[in-house]
Design a protein around this motif. Structure first.
Motif, PDB file in Angstrom:
ATOM      1  N   TRP A  18      -2.727   2.377 -12.648  1.00  0.00           N
ATOM      2  CA  TRP A  18      -4.121   1.946 -12.551  1.00  0.00           C
ATOM      3  C   TRP A  18      -4.221   0.443 -12.358  1.00  0.00           C
ATOM      4  N   TYR A  19      -3.346  -0.296 -13.012  1.00  0.00           N
ATOM      5  CA  TYR A  19      -3.300  -1.747 -12.783  1.00  0.00           C
ATOM      6  C   TYR A  19      -2.964  -2.014 -11.311  1.00  0.00           C
ATOM      7  N   ALA A  20      -1.995  -1.267 -10.775  1.00  0.00           N
ATOM      8  CA  ALA A  20      -1.608  -1.434  -9.378  1.00  0.00           C
ATOM      9  C   ALA A  20      -2.756  -1.111  -8.435  1.00  0.00           C
ATOM     10  N   VAL A  21      -3.569  -0.109  -8.789  1.00  0.00           N
ATOM     11  CA  VAL A  21      -4.743   0.230  -7.973  1.00  0.00           C
ATOM     12  C   VAL A  21      -5.751  -0.914  -7.991  1.00  0.00           C
ATOM     13  N   GLY A  22      -5.986  -1.485  -9.166  1.00  0.00           N
ATOM     14  CA  GLY A  22      -6.895  -2.621  -9.249  1.00  0.00           C
ATOM     15  C   GLY A  22      -6.377  -3.814  -8.470  1.00  0.00           C
ATOM     16  N   LEU A  23      -5.067  -4.001  -8.501  1.00  0.00           N
ATOM     17  CA  LEU A  23      -4.424  -5.142  -7.850  1.00  0.00           C
ATOM     18  C   LEU A  23      -4.406  -5.002  -6.335  1.00  0.00           C
ATOM     19  N   LEU A  81       0.829  -1.201   0.000  1.00  0.00           N
ATOM     20  CA  LEU A  81       0.000   0.000   0.000  1.00  0.00           C
ATOM     21  C   LEU A  81       0.867   1.257   0.000  1.00  0.00           C
ATOM     22  N   ALA A  82       1.971   1.213   0.735  1.00  0.00           N
ATOM     23  CA  ALA A  82       2.905   2.341   0.725  1.00  0.00           C
ATOM     24  C   ALA A  82       3.489   2.551  -0.672  1.00  0.00           C
ATOM     25  N   LEU A  83       3.827   1.460  -1.356  1.00  0.00           N
ATOM     26  CA  LEU A  83       4.353   1.562  -2.715  1.00  0.00           C
ATOM     27  C   LEU A  83       3.305   2.122  -3.669  1.00  0.00           C
ATOM     28  N   LEU A  84       2.058   1.738  -3.453  1.00  0.00           N
ATOM     29  CA  LEU A  84       0.975   2.233  -4.304  1.00  0.00           C
ATOM     30  C   LEU A  84       0.801   3.735  -4.135  1.00  0.00           C
ATOM     31  N   VAL A  85       0.855   4.217  -2.903  1.00  0.00           N
ATOM     32  CA  VAL A  85       0.768   5.662  -2.648  1.00  0.00           C
ATOM     33  C   VAL A  85       1.937   6.375  -3.330  1.00  0.00           C
ATOM     34  N   TYR A  86       3.112   5.776  -3.268  1.00  0.00           N
ATOM     35  CA  TYR A  86       4.295   6.354  -3.908  1.00  0.00           C
ATOM     36  C   TYR A  86       4.104   6.493  -5.418  1.00  0.00           C
ATOM     37  N   ARG A  87       3.446   5.521  -6.045  1.00  0.00           N
ATOM     38  CA  ARG A  87       3.351   5.510  -7.501  1.00  0.00           C
ATOM     39  C   ARG A  87       2.248   6.409  -8.050  1.00  0.00           C
ATOM     40  N   LEU A  88       1.211   6.648  -7.270  1.00  0.00           N
ATOM     41  CA  LEU A  88       0.085   7.422  -7.784  1.00  0.00           C
ATOM     42  C   LEU A  88       0.422   8.908  -7.867  1.00  0.00           C
ATOM     43  N   PRO A  89      -0.173   9.617  -8.830  1.00  0.00           N
ATOM     44  CA  PRO A  89       0.009  11.069  -8.881  1.00  0.00           C
ATOM     45  C   PRO A  89      -0.771  11.750  -7.755  1.00  0.00           C
ATOM     46  N   PHE A  90      -0.397  12.984  -7.453  1.00  0.00           N
ATOM     47  CA  PHE A  90      -1.133  13.737  -6.444  1.00  0.00           C
ATOM     48  C   PHE A  90      -2.601  13.826  -6.836  1.00  0.00           C
ATOM     49  N   GLY A  91      -3.481  13.670  -5.849  1.00  0.00           N
ATOM     50  CA  GLY A  91      -4.911  13.748  -6.119  1.00  0.00           C
ATOM     51  C   GLY A  91      -5.710  13.053  -5.030  1.00  0.00           C
ATOM     52  N   GLU A 143       5.387 -11.743  -6.226  1.00  0.00           N
ATOM     53  CA  GLU A 143       4.908 -11.442  -7.583  1.00  0.00           C
ATOM     54  C   GLU A 143       3.979 -10.241  -7.571  1.00  0.00           C
ATOM     55  N   ILE A 144       3.115 -10.151  -6.566  1.00  0.00           N
ATOM     56  CA  ILE A 144       2.222  -8.997  -6.454  1.00  0.00           C
ATOM     57  C   ILE A 144       3.038  -7.720  -6.311  1.00  0.00           C
ATOM     58  N   ARG A 145       4.060  -7.780  -5.474  1.00  0.00           N
ATOM     59  CA  ARG A 145       4.884  -6.580  -5.263  1.00  0.00           C
ATOM     60  C   ARG A 145       5.562  -6.140  -6.555  1.00  0.00           C
ATOM     61  N   GLU A 146       6.046  -7.090  -7.332  1.00  0.00           N
ATOM     62  CA  GLU A 146       6.667  -6.755  -8.610  1.00  0.00           C
ATOM     63  C   GLU A 146       5.667  -6.081  -9.544  1.00  0.00           C
ATOM     64  N   LEU A 147       4.431  -6.577  -9.556  1.00  0.00           N
ATOM     65  CA  LEU A 147       3.393  -5.991 -10.408  1.00  0.00           C
ATOM     66  C   LEU A 147       3.036  -4.580  -9.951  1.00  0.00           C
ATOM     67  N   VAL A 148       2.971  -4.382  -8.643  1.00  0.00           N
ATOM     68  CA  VAL A 148       2.675  -3.050  -8.111  1.00  0.00           C
ATOM     69  C   VAL A 148       3.723  -2.042  -8.576  1.00  0.00           C
ATOM     70  N   MET A 149       4.967  -2.482  -8.633  1.00  0.00           N
ATOM     71  CA  MET A 149       6.052  -1.578  -8.997  1.00  0.00           C
ATOM     72  C   MET A 149       6.204  -1.402 -10.502  1.00  0.00           C
ATOM     73  N   ASN A 150       5.864  -2.420 -11.289  1.00  0.00           N
ATOM     74  CA  ASN A 150       6.222  -2.398 -12.707  1.00  0.00           C
ATOM     75  C   ASN A 150       5.072  -2.224 -13.686  1.00  0.00           C
ATOM     76  N   GLU A 151       3.836  -2.552 -13.263  1.00  0.00           N
ATOM     77  CA  GLU A 151       2.691  -2.335 -14.147  1.00  0.00           C
ATOM     78  C   GLU A 151       2.223  -0.884 -14.039  1.00  0.00           C
ATOM     79  N   SER A 152       1.200  -0.525 -14.805  1.00  0.00           N
ATOM     80  CA  SER A 152       0.702   0.852 -14.768  1.00  0.00           C
ATOM     81  C   SER A 152       0.117   1.162 -13.389  1.00  0.00           C
TER      82      SER A 152
END
Length: 242
Positions: free
Chosen positions: A137-142, A61-71, A126-135
């Motif tokens: 929005w994909y990471a948000v869905g995941l 979840l921390a990685l997801l916050v890092y990847r998302l744009p401000f909003g 594998e989930i962590r790799e996807l969170v970091m490497n996919e788009s």
């Protein structure tokens, strides 16, 4: 993307956001139903293995916050992360209060760090790799829809079954229920509704996000199902006809 394809994705997205079908599936799951009658040692093994999911989820979840744009969505998920970490108080972090539940159940301190199911550790990796490497929005869905919404639905169904276990009933008054009060009660339901509203707003603003959201959620459900199948199989709990 063709209009027909976009329309289909929208329909699938709304169904996933509602989660009604998923909840029905899990409530009827034969493995979960067996938690009503499983020996306490089996319940302990199942619960200890789930601990690894909570550990990975908080970091993801921390990685997801890092990847998302401000909003709005980034701020909302950051708020969820703050809750998971105890709002600045470590003893109230969700990993800690889950450990407190395990200790009250009779799990020893040294058993909290018991050997994890290696197949599941690979799945979580594998989930962590996807969170970091996919788009994003994909990471948000995941990890947004999949981790926050799907996990809450599953835990609610799991809780509905194991609280009927006679051994749990017998010790109910001495168990630390805080983790379950949060994850099967109004707090997590409110999180799910807030996330659903934020995702609806995001999709309306950017329909192209649908493809990533749906793809990430599909992957999440498949991995999540396998994760629990592995736990139950290792604990000696197998599906049976309802």
């Amino acid at each position: 993307m063709a209009p027909q394809s976009m329309h289909s994705l929208k329909q699938e997205f709304w169904l996933m956001a509602d989660n009604a079908r998923t909840q029905t599936e899990y409530l009827a799951d034969g493995k979960l139903q067996q938690l009503q009658h499983a020996p306490l040692d089996v319940l302990k093994r199942v619960f200890v293995q789930y601990r690894y999911f909570t550990i990975f989820y908080i970091s993801d979840l921390a990685l997801l916050v890092y990847r998302l744009p401000f909003g709005k969505l980034r701020s909302l998920l950051a708020d969820f992360l703050n809750d998971e970490l105890g709002n600045g108080q470590h003893r109230h972090s969700h990993q800690q209060i889950y450990d407190d539940f395990l200790l009250s159940l009779g799990v020893r301190e040294d058993e909290l760090e018991a050997t994890a199911n290696q197949t599941n550790l690979r799945l979580l990796g594998e989930i962590r790799e996807l969170v970091m490497n996919e788009s994003p929005w994909y990471a948000v869905g995941l990890r947004g829809m999949g981790g926050e919404c799907l996990c809450q639905v599953y835990l609610a169904a799991m809780h509905a079954h194991f609280i009927r276990n006679p051994e749990i009933v017998a010790m109910r008054d001495r168990l630390d229920w805080r983790f379950w009060d949060i994850h099967t009660g109004e707090i997590d339901i409110a999180h799910r509704e807030s996330l659903r509203a934020a995702l609806m707003e995001a999709v309306e603003a950017d329909p192209a996000a649908l493809e990533g959201l749906v793809g990430g959620y599909r992957t999440s459900k498949g991995v999540f199902d396998r994760f629990w199948d592995n736990i139950f199989e290792a604990a000696g709990v197998r599906s049976r006809a309802a």
